[in-house]
Design a protein around this motif. Structure first.
Motif, mmCIF file in Angstrom:
data_model
loop_
_atom_site.group_PDB
_atom_site.id
_atom_site.type_symbol
_atom_site.label_atom_id
_atom_site.label_comp_id
_atom_site.label_asym_id
_atom_site.label_seq_id
_atom_site.Cartn_x
_atom_site.Cartn_y
_atom_site.Cartn_z
ATOM 1 N N GLN A 107 0.834 -1.210 0.000
ATOM 2 C CA GLN A 107 0.000 0.000 0.000
ATOM 3 C C GLN A 107 0.869 1.260 0.000
ATOM 4 O O GLN A 107 1.278 1.758 1.056
ATOM 5 C CB GLN A 107 -0.927 -0.006 1.216
ATOM 6 N N LEU A 108 1.154 1.788 -1.181
ATOM 7 C CA LEU A 108 1.971 2.984 -1.329
ATOM 8 C C LEU A 108 1.065 4.180 -1.618
ATOM 9 O O LEU A 108 0.217 4.130 -2.507
ATOM 10 C CB LEU A 108 2.974 2.799 -2.469
ATOM 11 N N VAL A 109 1.262 5.260 -0.840
ATOM 12 C CA VAL A 109 0.487 6.489 -1.032
ATOM 13 C C VAL A 109 1.451 7.648 -1.255
ATOM 14 O O VAL A 109 2.414 7.821 -0.488
ATOM 15 C CB VAL A 109 -0.412 6.792 0.191
ATOM 16 N N LEU A 110 1.215 8.432 -2.283
ATOM 17 C CA LEU A 110 2.061 9.578 -2.615
ATOM 18 C C LEU A 110 1.283 10.862 -2.347
ATOM 19 O O LEU A 110 0.194 11.062 -2.881
ATOM 20 C CB LEU A 110 2.477 9.519 -4.085
ATOM 21 N N VAL A 111 1.852 11.721 -1.502
ATOM 22 C CA VAL A 111 1.210 12.993 -1.185
ATOM 23 C C VAL A 111 1.878 14.100 -1.995
ATOM 24 O O VAL A 111 3.056 14.411 -1.794
ATOM 25 C CB VAL A 111 1.308 13.314 0.318
ATOM 26 N N ALA A 112 1.153 14.662 -2.926
ATOM 27 C CA ALA A 112 1.614 15.784 -3.755
ATOM 28 C C ALA A 112 3.060 15.618 -4.221
ATOM 29 O O ALA A 112 3.913 16.462 -3.952
ATOM 30 C CB ALA A 112 1.469 17.091 -2.974
ATOM 31 N N PRO A 113 3.380 14.536 -4.933
ATOM 32 C CA PRO A 113 4.756 14.377 -5.437
ATOM 33 C C PRO A 113 5.063 15.450 -6.479
ATOM 34 O O PRO A 113 4.153 15.921 -7.173
ATOM 35 C CB PRO A 113 4.735 12.981 -6.070
ATOM 36 N N LEU A 114 6.333 15.846 -6.579
ATOM 37 C CA LEU A 114 6.713 16.839 -7.582
ATOM 38 C C LEU A 114 6.380 16.339 -8.981
ATOM 39 O O LEU A 114 5.902 17.094 -9.822
ATOM 40 C CB LEU A 114 8.210 17.159 -7.477
ATOM 41 N N LYS A 115 6.621 15.043 -9.208
ATOM 42 C CA LYS A 115 6.263 14.410 -10.476
ATOM 43 C C LYS A 115 5.631 13.056 -10.181
ATOM 44 O O LYS A 115 6.028 12.370 -9.243
ATOM 45 C CB LYS A 115 7.503 14.195 -11.358
ATOM 46 N N GLU A 116 4.667 12.681 -10.987
ATOM 47 C CA GLU A 116 4.062 11.371 -10.832
ATOM 48 C C GLU A 116 5.030 10.300 -11.347
ATOM 49 O O GLU A 116 5.930 10.601 -12.139
ATOM 50 C CB GLU A 116 2.732 11.310 -11.577
ATOM 51 N N PRO A 117 4.880 9.043 -10.886
ATOM 52 C CA PRO A 117 5.786 7.970 -11.320
ATOM 53 C C PRO A 117 5.912 7.904 -12.839
ATOM 54 O O PRO A 117 4.929 7.996 -13.562
ATOM 55 C CB PRO A 117 5.110 6.713 -10.756
ATOM 56 N N ASP A 118 7.160 7.755 -13.300
ATOM 57 C CA ASP A 118 7.439 7.720 -14.736
ATOM 58 C C ASP A 118 8.322 6.527 -15.071
ATOM 59 O O ASP A 118 8.422 5.571 -14.292
ATOM 60 C CB ASP A 118 8.101 9.042 -15.167
ATOM 61 N N GLY A 119 8.989 6.591 -16.206
ATOM 62 C CA GLY A 119 9.840 5.489 -16.636
ATOM 63 C C GLY A 119 10.975 5.209 -15.675
ATOM 64 O O GLY A 119 11.343 4.052 -15.450
ATOM 65 N N GLN A 120 11.561 6.268 -15.112
ATOM 66 C CA GLN A 120 12.658 6.076 -14.155
ATOM 67 C C GLN A 120 12.158 5.363 -12.906
ATOM 68 O O GLN A 120 12.838 4.489 -12.360
ATOM 69 C CB GLN A 120 13.277 7.425 -13.772
ATOM 70 N N ALA A 121 10.961 5.731 -12.458
ATOM 71 C CA ALA A 121 10.379 5.075 -11.290
ATOM 72 C C ALA A 121 10.163 3.589 -11.578
ATOM 73 O O ALA A 121 10.494 2.723 -10.753
ATOM 74 C CB ALA A 121 9.055 5.744 -10.911
#
Length: 240
Positions: free
Chosen positions: A32-46
């Protein structure tokens, strides 16, 4: 029960750290991963750094605020260094894993990590019941985000493996959103009684938050406190 444990990243600046976090979580059985206002949403590098944990990454939930992320949680633990102006109840990593595991039997719980450069703000830390500090080498205590996540998720895993030997707590605790409603009610009532001066509130509510977070009132006890505040409100209204 591992499905009830959230790992929350706040204002993450590098997408690679999000991917590495997903990998660290999956190796310990967390999803269960939650992202709070990340600068960028997950992309290819992620995705690249998530390696075989792209499923955890794909189902990550993105929200605007930490309050929203923990609203349904009965226990919230924030990662923090010990040097804070106003000390908060602290857990050691081993205690943290055990407490998260035990209380996840009853409701969702959360382990919160701040931005890479500065960690969690004081306001964000005040949304946590406890803080946890990893006792790294004092001469070089710099842990990157994924390493910190891996360390604490490992402790959760160890607690999970020992779960059958652990007695279950019978106490029921309020969820984070219920506590926030109580704090709002408390501040409103104390303002009405002039205990808190609206123009100069000072540190009163911060210290009261620390007091009640340390005490951790049970749900029934919180209802009593809300009832007391309501009776005070009615008394003030009658006098007016």
């Amino acid at each position: 029960m591992l499905d009830k444990i959230k790992v929350i990243l706040v204002n993450t600046t590098h997408t690679g750290n999000i991917g590495s976090t997903a990998r660290a979580m999956k190796t310990m059985g967390l999803s269960q991963l939650v992202l709070v206002a990340p600068l960028k949403e997950p992309d290819g590098q992620a995705s690249a750094l998530a390696a075989g944990a792209t499923d955890v990454l794909a189902q990550a939930k993105i929200v605007s605020t930490l309050a929203e992320a923990v609203a349904d949680c009965g226990l919230v633990v924030g990662t923090s260094a010990r040097s804070r102006t106003l000390p908060w109840p602290m857990l050691e990593p081993r205690e943290c894993g055990e407490k998260l595991m035990t209380e996840s039997e009853k409701y969702p719980v959360a382990l919160v990590f701040g931005t890479e450069n500065s960690g969690l703000t004081n306001e964000e830390l005040q949304l946590c019941h406890f803080h946890v500090c990893i006792p790294a080498n004092p001469e070089y205590s710099s842990l990157n985000l994924a390493a910190a996540v891996q360390t604490l998720c490992y402790e959760v895993r160890m607690a999970h493996l020992q779960e059958q030997k652990r007695p279950t707590e019978e106490n029921e605790y309020p969820l984070s959103e219920e506590l926030e409603r109580f704090y709002t009610h408390l501040e409103q009532t104390l303002t009405k009684t002039t205990f808190i001066v609206k123009q100069h509130p000072g540190m009163v509510m911060t210290k009261l938050r620390r007091l009640f977070n340390r005490a951790r009132p049970e749900s029934q006890e919180l209802n009593i406190l809300r009832g007391i505040l309501t009776s005070i409100d009615k008394s003030i209204k009658t006098k007016d």
